[in-house]
Design a protein around this motif. Structure first.
Motif, mmCIF file in Angstrom:
data_model
loop_
_atom_site.group_PDB
_atom_site.id
_atom_site.type_symbol
_atom_site.label_atom_id
_atom_site.label_comp_id
_atom_site.label_asym_id
_atom_site.label_seq_id
_atom_site.Cartn_x
_atom_site.Cartn_y
_atom_site.Cartn_z
ATOM 1 N N UNK A 112 0.671 -1.180 -0.048
ATOM 2 C CA UNK A 112 0.085 -0.112 0.165
ATOM 3 C C UNK A 112 0.869 0.940 0.008
ATOM 4 N N UNK A 113 2.108 1.005 -0.173
ATOM 5 C CA UNK A 113 2.967 2.387 -0.405
ATOM 6 C C UNK A 113 2.788 3.206 -1.070
ATOM 7 N N UNK A 114 2.219 4.546 -0.755
ATOM 8 C CA UNK A 114 2.082 5.733 -2.055
ATOM 9 C C UNK A 114 3.263 5.742 -2.664
ATOM 10 N N UNK A 115 4.432 6.041 -2.164
ATOM 11 C CA UNK A 115 5.749 6.157 -2.834
ATOM 12 C C UNK A 115 6.090 5.149 -3.959
ATOM 13 N N UNK A 116 5.784 3.844 -3.372
ATOM 14 C CA UNK A 116 6.023 2.695 -4.263
ATOM 15 C C UNK A 116 5.345 2.593 -5.224
ATOM 16 N N UNK A 117 3.981 2.774 -5.045
ATOM 17 C CA UNK A 117 2.915 2.549 -6.000
ATOM 18 C C UNK A 117 3.336 3.748 -7.338
ATOM 19 N N UNK A 118 3.640 4.806 -6.546
ATOM 20 C CA UNK A 118 3.913 5.894 -7.695
ATOM 21 C C UNK A 118 4.915 5.625 -8.650
ATOM 22 N N UNK A 119 5.839 5.043 -8.112
ATOM 23 C CA UNK A 119 7.231 4.698 -8.669
ATOM 24 C C UNK A 119 6.998 3.394 -9.749
ATOM 25 N N UNK A 120 6.094 2.681 -9.313
ATOM 26 C CA UNK A 120 5.985 1.480 -10.115
ATOM 27 C C UNK A 120 5.071 1.978 -11.298
ATOM 28 N N UNK A 121 4.075 3.046 -11.155
ATOM 29 C CA UNK A 121 3.390 3.176 -12.277
ATOM 30 C C UNK A 121 4.333 4.101 -13.153
ATOM 31 N N UNK A 122 5.317 4.809 -12.687
ATOM 32 C CA UNK A 122 6.139 5.679 -13.732
ATOM 33 C C UNK A 122 6.984 4.610 -14.309
ATOM 34 N N UNK A 123 7.475 3.534 -13.661
ATOM 35 C CA UNK A 123 8.037 2.373 -14.617
ATOM 36 C C UNK A 123 7.381 1.709 -15.588
ATOM 37 N N UNK A 124 6.023 1.681 -15.146
ATOM 38 C CA UNK A 124 4.989 0.899 -16.248
ATOM 39 C C UNK A 124 4.680 2.103 -17.442
ATOM 40 N N UNK A 125 4.877 3.347 -16.786
ATOM 41 C CA UNK A 125 4.724 4.398 -18.142
ATOM 42 C C UNK A 125 5.963 4.072 -19.149
ATOM 43 N N UNK A 126 6.977 4.132 -18.348
ATOM 44 C CA UNK A 126 8.296 3.871 -19.177
ATOM 45 C C UNK A 126 8.378 2.660 -20.199
ATOM 46 N N UNK A 127 7.976 1.702 -19.415
ATOM 47 C CA UNK A 127 8.297 0.257 -20.012
ATOM 48 C C UNK A 127 7.176 -0.019 -21.112
ATOM 49 N N UNK A 128 5.983 0.433 -20.652
ATOM 50 C CA UNK A 128 4.643 -0.096 -21.514
ATOM 51 C C UNK A 128 4.105 1.191 -22.207
ATOM 52 N N UNK A 129 3.102 1.762 -21.441
ATOM 53 C CA UNK A 129 2.396 2.930 -22.028
ATOM 54 C C UNK A 129 1.512 3.767 -20.792
ATOM 55 N N UNK A 130 1.063 4.677 -20.989
ATOM 56 C CA UNK A 130 0.130 5.497 -20.060
ATOM 57 C C UNK A 130 -0.816 4.711 -19.722
#
Length: 345
Positions: A112-130
């Motif tokens: 449930x980490x806000x920081x962790x989820x946010x970074x995971x989303x940013x990685x997914x944006x770079x690796x896959x798409x928006x």
């Protein structure tokens, strides 16, 4: 309130905590001499080393930060949050898959980490798409409470955050409604608006947003280079092209960026503007695995191949391009014709 913090710290007792505080304040004041003075007082203890690593991160010395974090983790496996710091460094170095792998160690324990989820989303944006990034961020927007104050603030500002996410992760949709009001609030807003204008071929607007910016981060240096290169090509201005080449060289030749993907792209761009295409290929060959289906990369890669006489490879790269705008350009058609002519001869 850095001045007030400095005054208060100076009045406190001389100790390791005081040294760390003044070390960080020296960075905020951009006082290099003072910074190095407090740096020399740091000891080989965890608190001092974490403090040093954070300053490395803030100064874009990501590999140096990683080295410190990994050394601490070897002896303190239960310091799980350090995995987030390492993941953030790898994200900054554009190793998004490595960042995601390291981050997962932390998220397994704290999903449930806000920081962790946010970074995971940013990685997914770079690796896959928006869209993949938005799916991750939905977890945040669905939360109604959290132990951390900054998470509560994030929830209160969901309307703004969701608009911002929408713009960044949906290729600039709604940019003119969101970014202008955030230019002096969120540092990335100006850079994202510049990128939006560049994608819309509004080079003058992009240039005007960057012309008074004194670059301090690699991203700012790169965008200064890009807007000058774009304007230089559009207006056939050697002055702007020279400025662009110098900015690209500064980033690509810096110790902190020379081994990153953007750093190598910058050196390729520098040599491209100098028309030294053998050198362009050295750098593009080293990162081509990251851009297999990237039309812009393949367009530049093809031109460099053709300039060095590799016509068959150049033709293959040109035919991979899907962007209809590129395929209608004179440069694309003329290079493709040249390839066909040379291959048939």
């Amino acid at each position: 309130m850095y001045k007030e913090a400095d005054d208060a710290a100076q009045k406190g007792p001389t100790c390791k905590l005081q040294n760390r505080l003044l070390f960080h304040l020296s960075h905020k004041f951009n006082d290099e001499k003072r910074l190095m003075g407090y740096h020399q007082n740091l000891q080989d203890i965890i608190e001092d080393q974490l403090s040093l690593a954070s300053i490395h991160y803030l100064r874009s010395h990501y590999q140096e930060a990683i080295d410190i974090y990994k050394r601490i983790l070897l002896e303190n496996r239960d310091f799980l949050a350090i995995n987030v710091y390492v993941a953030m460094c790898y994200y900054k170095l554009d190793y998004y898959d490595v960042s995601q792998e390291v981050l997962s160690v932390y998220l397994q324990h704290y999903p449930d980490s806000v920081t962790g989820i946010n970074l995971k989303a940013c990685n997914h944006f770079r690796l896959y798409n928006g869209k993949a990034a938005e799916q991750e961020l939905k977890v945040l927007s669905e939360k109604t409470s959290h132990n951390l104050k900054f998470a509560e603030d994030l929830m209160k500002h969901n309307m703004v955050c969701n608009l911002f996410i929408q713009v960044v992760f949906r290729n600039g949709e709604g940019a003119l409604q969101v970014f202008p009001s955030l230019l002096d609030v969120i540092p990335e807003a100006r850079l994202n608006l510049v990128i939006y204008h560049l994608k819309k071929d509004d080079i003058v607007s992009a240039f005007n947003l960057m012309k008074d910016v004194e670059p301090a981060t690699p991203q700012e240096y790169i965008l200064k280079g890009i807007v000058n290169a774009a304007l230089g090509q559009e207006q056939e201005s050697r002055e702007h092209l020279k400025i662009a080449q110098q900015y690209f060289q500064l980033v690509g030749g810096s110790a902190s960026e020379c081994d990153t993907i953007p750093g190598r792209q910058c050196m390729a761009s520098c040599f491209f503007l100098l028309k030294q295409f053998d050198d362009v290929l050295i750098y593009l060959n080293s990162i081509k695995g990251y851009f297999y289906n990237d039309d812009t990369f393949n367009y530049n890669y093809a031109q460099a191949k053709i300039a060095t006489g590799a016509f068959e490879e150049g033709e293959e790269l040109l035919l991979m391009i899907q962007n209809e705008k590129y395929k209608c350009e004179y440069a694309y058609l003329s290079h493709l014709c040249r390839c066909c002519k040379q291959i048939l001869m």
